[in-house]
Design a protein around this motif. Sequence first.
Motif, short mmCIF file in Angstrom:
data_model
loop_
_atom_site.label_atom_id
_atom_site.label_comp_id
_atom_site.label_asym_id
_atom_site.label_seq_id
_atom_site.Cartn_x
_atom_site.Cartn_y
_atom_site.Cartn_z
N VAL A 233 0.86 -1.17 0.00
CA VAL A 233 0.00 0.00 0.00
C VAL A 233 0.90 1.22 0.00
O VAL A 233 1.83 1.33 0.81
CB VAL A 233 -0.95 0.01 1.22
N THR A 234 0.64 2.13 -0.94
CA THR A 234 1.46 3.32 -1.08
C THR A 234 0.59 4.57 -0.99
O THR A 234 -0.62 4.52 -1.24
CB THR A 234 2.20 3.32 -2.44
N ALA B 18 -2.77 3.69 -3.00
CA ALA B 18 -2.74 2.68 -4.05
C ALA B 18 -2.46 1.34 -3.37
O ALA B 18 -1.52 1.22 -2.59
CB ALA B 18 -1.66 2.98 -5.08
N VAL B 19 -3.30 0.37 -3.65
CA VAL B 19 -3.05 -0.99 -3.19
C VAL B 19 -2.50 -1.73 -4.41
O VAL B 19 -3.19 -1.91 -5.40
CB VAL B 19 -4.33 -1.68 -2.67
N ASN B 20 -1.22 -2.08 -4.33
CA ASN B 20 -0.51 -2.74 -5.41
C ASN B 20 -0.42 -4.23 -5.08
O ASN B 20 0.35 -4.62 -4.20
CB ASN B 20 0.90 -2.16 -5.54
N GLU C 133 -6.71 2.08 -6.96
CA GLU C 133 -6.48 3.47 -6.59
C GLU C 133 -7.65 3.90 -5.73
O GLU C 133 -8.82 3.75 -6.14
CB GLU C 133 -6.34 4.33 -7.83
N CYS C 134 -7.36 4.42 -4.54
CA CYS C 134 -8.40 4.57 -3.52
C CYS C 134 -8.40 5.94 -2.86
O CYS C 134 -7.36 6.59 -2.72
CB CYS C 134 -8.19 3.52 -2.43
N ALA C 135 -9.59 6.32 -2.41
CA ALA C 135 -9.79 7.52 -1.61
C ALA C 135 -10.17 7.10 -0.19
O ALA C 135 -10.80 6.05 -0.01
CB ALA C 135 -10.90 8.38 -2.22
N PRO C 136 -9.80 7.89 0.82
CA PRO C 136 -10.19 7.55 2.18
C PRO C 136 -11.71 7.45 2.32
O PRO C 136 -12.45 8.22 1.69
CB PRO C 136 -9.66 8.72 3.02
#
Length: 167
Positions: free
Chosen positions: A15-16, A63-65, A109-112
């Motif tokens: 996770v970045t 970002a969850v890679n 790709e994520c938002a809180p």
Amino acid sequence: FRHALGEFATGVAVVTARGKGEELVGMTMSSFNSVSLDPPLVLFSVDRKARSLTAMLEAGGFAVNVLSRDQDAISNQFARALSDKWDRVQTSVGHAEAPLISGALVHFECAPHAIYDGGDHVIFVVRVVRHTVRNEAAAPLIFFRGRYRDLFDETAREPTWPLPIHY
């Protein structure tokens, strides 16, 4: 308890995020799960003792890679505290400037969305704003009993849907 949890095979993700002070943060974790399809939510958890927890709490996106089998060195690199995690890692820029690690199986790709108390961890529930799946087939990086493992038969029989869920 930790040994018992190791009996559950998981994929491995990094996770970045970009912290408020423009610092890049990233950490390896196997505590990644889907939560909801509508809205699209996933979760991951961060140890309260993690040096990058504050930056993760302040981040505008993540970002969850999900790593492929040939990315075990990247997993190891991001698992070490106080190291140059970004050395020789190729990335592109995703939502909220979160780094997308090249060669990952999937980028979420994520938002809180929400943060919860998880005992010695903080649970991040995040909303997926975009996802990309690697075009060419590749094996996943699997963690089981404290080691990376390989899948021997990726074409095993299909599950019967819906899967039985017992509560």
